[in-house]
Design a protein around this motif. Structure first.
Motif, PDB file in Angstrom:
ATOM      1  N   PRO A  96       0.843  -1.203   0.000  1.00 43.02           N
ATOM      2  CA  PRO A  96       0.000   0.000   0.000  1.00 43.02           C
ATOM      3  C   PRO A  96       0.878   1.253   0.000  1.00 43.02           C
ATOM      4  O   PRO A  96       2.004   1.221   0.503  1.00 43.02           O
ATOM      5  CB  PRO A  96      -0.777  -0.118   1.319  1.00 43.02           C
ATOM      6  N   ALA A  97       0.365   2.336  -0.538  1.00 46.55           N
ATOM      7  CA  ALA A  97       1.115   3.597  -0.581  1.00 46.55           C
ATOM      8  C   ALA A  97       1.506   4.028   0.827  1.00 46.55           C
ATOM      9  O   ALA A  97       0.705   3.913   1.763  1.00 46.55           O
ATOM     10  CB  ALA A  97       0.272   4.682  -1.243  1.00 46.55           C
ATOM     11  N   GLY A  98       2.733   4.474   0.993  1.00 53.50           N
ATOM     12  CA  GLY A  98       3.186   4.971   2.277  1.00 53.50           C
ATOM     13  C   GLY A  98       3.713   3.904   3.216  1.00 53.50           C
ATOM     14  O   GLY A  98       4.101   4.211   4.338  1.00 53.50           O
ATOM     15  N   VAL A  99       3.726   2.636   2.770  1.00 51.57           N
ATOM     16  CA  VAL A  99       4.221   1.546   3.600  1.00 51.57           C
ATOM     17  C   VAL A  99       5.642   1.199   3.165  1.00 51.57           C
ATOM     18  O   VAL A  99       5.935   1.125   1.976  1.00 51.57           O
ATOM     19  CB  VAL A  99       3.302   0.307   3.486  1.00 51.57           C
ATOM     20  N   THR A 100       6.524   1.002   4.134  1.00 57.90           N
ATOM     21  CA  THR A 100       7.916   0.661   3.862  1.00 57.90           C
ATOM     22  C   THR A 100       8.119  -0.836   4.042  1.00 57.90           C
ATOM     23  O   THR A 100       7.549  -1.433   4.962  1.00 57.90           O
ATOM     24  CB  THR A 100       8.843   1.425   4.833  1.00 57.90           C
ATOM     25  N   PHE A 101       8.929  -1.435   3.177  1.00 51.90           N
ATOM     26  CA  PHE A 101       9.250  -2.860   3.268  1.00 51.90           C
ATOM     27  C   PHE A 101      10.672  -3.034   3.779  1.00 51.90           C
ATOM     28  O   PHE A 101      11.589  -2.327   3.356  1.00 51.90           O
ATOM     29  CB  PHE A 101       9.117  -3.524   1.890  1.00 51.90           C
ATOM     30  N   LEU A 102      10.855  -3.984   4.702  1.00 53.83           N
ATOM     31  CA  LEU A 102      12.177  -4.319   5.221  1.00 53.83           C
ATOM     32  C   LEU A 102      12.331  -5.835   5.156  1.00 53.83           C
ATOM     33  O   LEU A 102      11.549  -6.561   5.771  1.00 53.83           O
ATOM     34  CB  LEU A 102      12.319  -3.828   6.668  1.00 53.83           C
ATOM     35  N   PRO A 103      13.324  -6.328   4.376  1.00 54.25           N
ATOM     36  CA  PRO A 103      13.497  -7.779   4.268  1.00 54.25           C
ATOM     37  C   PRO A 103      14.096  -8.385   5.529  1.00 54.25           C
ATOM     38  O   PRO A 103      14.902  -7.754   6.213  1.00 54.25           O
ATOM     39  CB  PRO A 103      14.444  -7.931   3.067  1.00 54.25           C
ATOM     40  N   LYS A 104      13.660  -9.605   5.835  1.00 55.02           N
ATOM     41  CA  LYS A 104      14.231 -10.380   6.942  1.00 55.02           C
ATOM     42  C   LYS A 104      15.325 -11.274   6.371  1.00 55.02           C
ATOM     43  O   LYS A 104      15.163 -11.747   5.257  1.00 55.02           O
ATOM     44  CB  LYS A 104      13.166 -11.290   7.567  1.00 55.02           C
ATOM     45  N   PRO A 105      16.349 -11.570   7.109  1.00 58.98           N
ATOM     46  CA  PRO A 105      16.640 -11.024   8.430  1.00 58.98           C
ATOM     47  C   PRO A 105      17.159  -9.592   8.314  1.00 58.98           C
ATOM     48  O   PRO A 105      17.778  -9.237   7.307  1.00 58.98           O
ATOM     49  CB  PRO A 105      17.725 -11.960   8.971  1.00 58.98           C
ATOM     50  N   TYR A 106      16.884  -8.789   9.320  1.00 58.71           N
ATOM     51  CA  TYR A 106      17.349  -7.408   9.322  1.00 58.71           C
ATOM     52  C   TYR A 106      18.080  -7.141  10.626  1.00 58.71           C
ATOM     53  O   TYR A 106      17.892  -7.828  11.617  1.00 58.71           O
ATOM     54  CB  TYR A 106      16.186  -6.420   9.150  1.00 58.71           C
ATOM     55  N   ARG A 107      18.922  -6.131  10.596  1.00 56.98           N
ATOM     56  CA  ARG A 107      19.603  -5.693  11.807  1.00 56.98           C
ATOM     57  C   ARG A 107      18.731  -4.618  12.471  1.00 56.98           C
ATOM     58  O   ARG A 107      17.993  -3.908  11.802  1.00 56.98           O
ATOM     59  CB  ARG A 107      20.955  -5.083  11.478  1.00 56.98           C
ATOM     60  N   ILE A 108      18.841  -4.504  13.786  1.00 53.94           N
ATOM     61  CA  ILE A 108      18.087  -3.474  14.512  1.00 53.94           C
ATOM     62  C   ILE A 108      18.433  -2.096  13.944  1.00 53.94           C
ATOM     63  O   ILE A 108      17.563  -1.240  13.792  1.00 53.94           O
ATOM     64  CB  ILE A 108      18.380  -3.533  16.019  1.00 53.94           C
ATOM     65  N   SER A 109      19.699  -1.889  13.590  1.00 56.40           N
ATOM     66  CA  SER A 109      20.106  -0.585  13.026  1.00 56.40           C
ATOM     67  C   SER A 109      19.372  -0.296  11.724  1.00 56.40           C
ATOM     68  O   SER A 109      19.015   0.853  11.460  1.00 56.40           O
ATOM     69  CB  SER A 109      21.618  -0.542  12.797  1.00 56.40           C
ATOM     70  N   GLN A 110      19.100  -1.339  10.925  1.00 55.26           N
ATOM     71  CA  GLN A 110      18.353  -1.141   9.683  1.00 55.26           C
ATOM     72  C   GLN A 110      16.913  -0.745   9.993  1.00 55.26           C
ATOM     73  O   GLN A 110      16.351   0.146   9.341  1.00 55.26           O
ATOM     74  CB  GLN A 110      18.367  -2.427   8.840  1.00 55.26           C
ATOM     75  N   LEU A 111      16.319  -1.385  10.982  1.00 57.08           N
ATOM     76  CA  LEU A 111      14.949  -1.055  11.364  1.00 57.08           C
ATOM     77  C   LEU A 111      14.886   0.376  11.893  1.00 57.08           C
ATOM     78  O   LEU A 111      13.995   1.149  11.533  1.00 57.08           O
ATOM     79  CB  LEU A 111      14.423  -2.037  12.414  1.00 57.08           C
ATOM     80  N   LEU A 112      15.845   0.750  12.711  1.00 55.79           N
ATOM     81  CA  LEU A 112      15.872   2.116  13.243  1.00 55.79           C
ATOM     82  C   LEU A 112      16.017   3.140  12.129  1.00 55.79           C
ATOM     83  O   LEU A 112      15.385   4.201  12.165  1.00 55.79           O
ATOM     84  CB  LEU A 112      16.993   2.267  14.278  1.00 55.79           C
ATOM     85  N   ASP A 113      16.841   2.832  11.120  1.00 59.33           N
ATOM     86  CA  ASP A 113      16.996   3.736   9.976  1.00 59.33           C
ATOM     87  C   ASP A 113      15.660   3.923   9.255  1.00 59.33           C
ATOM     88  O   ASP A 113      15.300   5.045   8.885  1.00 59.33           O
ATOM     89  CB  ASP A 113      18.030   3.191   8.978  1.00 59.33           C
ATOM     90  N   VAL A 114      14.930   2.834   9.058  1.00 55.21           N
ATOM     91  CA  VAL A 114      13.634   2.890   8.375  1.00 55.21           C
ATOM     92  C   VAL A 114      12.619   3.677   9.202  1.00 55.21           C
ATOM     93  O   VAL A 114      11.822   4.442   8.669  1.00 55.21           O
ATOM     94  CB  VAL A 114      13.121   1.456   8.077  1.00 55.21           C
ATOM     95  N   LEU A 115      12.676   3.497  10.517  1.00 56.56           N
ATOM     96  CA  LEU A 115      11.752   4.218  11.388  1.00 56.56           C
ATOM     97  C   LEU A 115      12.072   5.705  11.469  1.00 56.56           C
ATOM     98  O   LEU A 115      11.225   6.521  11.806  1.00 56.56           O
ATOM     99  CB  LEU A 115      11.756   3.613  12.803  1.00 56.56           C
ATOM    100  N   GLY A 116      13.325   6.038  11.166  1.00 62.50           N
ATOM    101  CA  GLY A 116      13.733   7.446  11.156  1.00 62.50           C
ATOM    102  C   GLY A 116      14.025   7.947  12.542  1.00 62.50           C
ATOM    103  O   GLY A 116      13.742   9.041  12.934  1.00 62.50           O
TER     104      GLY A 116
END
Length: 116
Positions: A96-116
């Motif tokens: 959906p528009a405005g939704v970000t995708f993050l592939p697994k496995p991910y690092r916490i730092s990657q998730l934090l970057d996506v969250l801003g």
């Protein structure tokens, strides 16, 4: 940064739910865990007011991350939504528009970057 921001974390792998939830709390998020889409929908309806929603896409119980994202977009449009999956982006339906995708496995730092 993100101190005090409410985050709904939806993950059916309990060890990952605890690991990621603890790491996000350590960085200042107020994490509300949900172990499947059914529990996530209940939390969204009962508690609401989330700033962020991070959800696995494929989960048992008949409610997917896509369903959660659509619900949040309809009711809490200010929330930043991140969907995660072990499947490749090309194996999934369009986001959906405005939704970000993050592939697994991910690092916490990657998730934090996506969250801003």
């Amino acid at each position: 940064m993100s101190a005090g921001k409410r985050l709904l974390l939806v993950e059916d792998e309990r060890s990952l739910l605890m690991l990621v939830g603890d790491a996000l709390e350590d960085t200042g998020f107020d994490v509300v865990p949900a172990h499947d889409g059914v529990q996530a929908m209940a939390r969204l309806q009962d508690e609401g007011g989330f700033d962020y929603v991070v959800s696995d896409i494929s989960m048992p119980g008949g409610i997917s991350g896509f369903d959660i994202a659509e619900h949040v977009l309809a009711s809490e449009s200010q929330a930043r939504i991140v969907l995660v999956s072990g499947l490749a982006r090309g194996q999934l339906p369009p986001l959906p528009a405005g939704v970000t995708f993050l592939p697994k496995p991910y690092r916490i730092s990657q998730l934090l970057d996506v969250l801003g």
